[in-house]
Design a protein around this motif. Structure first.
Motif: not given
Length: 472
Positions: A317, A320-321, A323-324, A349
């Motif tokens: 993750l 992904h995190y 980008n978040l 998201m």
């Protein structure tokens, strides 16, 4: 007719030039003579560039920066670890892994060498990594290594120039072909002049290519190139072991000629019988604590880089995190520009775990967000969280982009290590910080919308009042 005859001669000259270029390529498998590395010069130059970058990252100044800045970063301390020995172990393991990947490519190239010791580079390097045995004295002194560094830098620069020149010639030859295929009899003189100009440029660039081939790695033998790489790799590994205090008794010759970094990292045992000028970075890190070399130095190293189950890396993750967090950072800076669709996209998201945390935090929160004081407090709180969390997210993006397939043959532009990213970050702590950002963003977003709506309402009322007061 004259133009057609001349064009035929030009085409014949171009094809002859192509044949000459092909014949200049080395015959790697030809016995009895040392051939140049040829087109593999560009791959070898890439490996040399990576070694130059590794050596620079191990300089005294960069090691000081690693300890004082990277390891002392607030975000690293909060959600990665505050154990300096653990963090140094991660840094050492990643640098060593980067060197192993370079050595793996060099071992493949070394199979083309005539020198038997160079053909055995892979075995000799593993032996040196595991035991410290340097059978062929490939570890260089600091002065010798600096000379090799300068030489490699010159070779890399000239090889890069050769690559650019070859690209330019290819583009010009393609342009020349297009002109040769144009049959515009109304502008024969103009076309002929363009073709002559292109031919002249191509001849000049081919001369430059010929010169650069002699000057660059192109004409160097596999033995010469591999010897330079092998000695540099051995020396870089020795520097890694010296800096991080791994197997510090190997090799005894390198530290005496290293730059005097004792003022930065003095040895904790100056009278231990070893004449070290540059002491270890720490008294002990993961390697020196475990002494587990039964499975080999590099296998032990790879185990250290495996993220624990509690981290974002283990949960896949981290990216992904990152980008978040970056998306939220932009929204927090300009909440008045965030539309409903963008807010819904952000929510989509979120993984299920953060959605659960968010629902629990928002339970009991009213729909009204009209308190400017509370909005100011939220902005201040969100700014503090982003101050330490955002750098880790941006570092994660940088680290990943530099190791993408398109960039794998290029030298990293930064010294970002995994420990400075979200990869080893604790999952629960990171999700708690993200949830706090979401709660604060929710409030200031609603506050901005209510303030905008209130302003529009007051503006409409004032306009209506003015219209009523206007004389008929």
């Amino acid at each position: 007719m004259a133009l057609e005859t001349w064009l035929t001669k030009v085409k014949s000259a171009i094809s002859t030039g192509f044949d000459a270029v092909r014949s200049a390529a080395p015959a790697a498998g030809r016995p009895g003579r040392k051939s140049g590395v040829g087109v593999l010069a560009f791959e070898i130059a890439g490996l040399m560039s990576k070694l130059l970058h590794l050596w620079q990252s191990l300089s005294d100044r960069n090691i000081v920066r690693l300890k004082n800045e990277a390891l002392g970063t607030e975000g690293v301390r909060k959600i990665v670890s505050n154990d300096e020995a653990f963090l140094l172990g991660l840094a050492c393991a990643e640098i060593t892994e980067n060197l192993r990947l370079v050595a793996k490519s060099v071992s493949r190239i070394s199979k083309r060498c005539e020198d038997s010791s160079l053909r055995s580079f892979e075995r000799l390097f593993d032996e040196f990594a595991n035991t410290g045995r340097d059978a062929h004295n490939w570890v260089l002194s600091w002065k010798e290594m600096e000379m090799k560094i300068k030489r490699m830098d010159r070779l890399v620069t000239s090889t890069a120039c050769l690559h650019r020149e070859m690209d330019e010639v290819t583009a010009m030859e393609n342009s020349l072909r297009k002109h040769l295929n144009i049959s515009d009899h109304e502008s024969q003189t103009k076309q002929q002049q363009k073709i002559m100009d292109l031919q002249q440029k191509i001849v000049w660039h081919r001369q430059e290519i010929k010169y650069l081939r002699e000057k660059s790695l192109w004409s160097r033998s596999f033995d010469t190139a591999t010897s330079l790489l092998a000695k540099s790799i051995f020396t870089v590994l020795s520097r890694i072991k010296l800096v991080f205090g791994i197997n510090h008794n190997y090799p005894p010759s390198l530290p005496r000629s290293l730059s005097a970094s004792a003022t930065v990292y003095p040895s904790e045992h100056p009278n231990n019988g070893c004449n070290f000028v540059s002491g270890p970075l720490v008294k002990s890190c993961k390697y020196t604590e475990t002494k587990d070399f039964d499975n080999g130095f590099f296998k032990t190293n790879s185990k250290i880089l495996q993220p624990p189950e509690s981290t974002l890396g283990a949960a896949a993750l981290a990216l992904h995190y990152a980008n978040l967090i970056i998306v939220m950072e932009k929204m927090i800076r300009s909440p008045q520009l965030v539309g409903v669709d963008a807010r819904d996209d952000l929510y989509s998201m979120l993984p299920s775990s953060i959605r659960s945390y968010l629902r629990a935090r928002l339970k009991g929160v009213g729909f009204s967000a009209s308190d400017p004081g509370l909005a100011g407090e939220w902005r201040e709180a969100l700014g503090k969280i982003l101050a330490w969390l955002s750098p880790l997210a941006h570092n994660m993006i940088k680290w990943q982009s530099e190791r993408s397939f398109e960039q794998q043959n290029l030298v990293p532009k930064t010294n970002v290590l995994l420990l400075q990213t979200l990869y080893f970050a604790n999952k629960e702590k990171t999700e708690a910080a993200i949830t706090e950002l979401l709660v604060g963003l929710n409030y200031i977003w609603r506050f901005e919308r209510e303030m905008n709506a209130k302003a529009l309402f007051e503006c409409a009322n004032n306009c209506g009042f003015l219209n009523l007061q206007a004389p008929s």
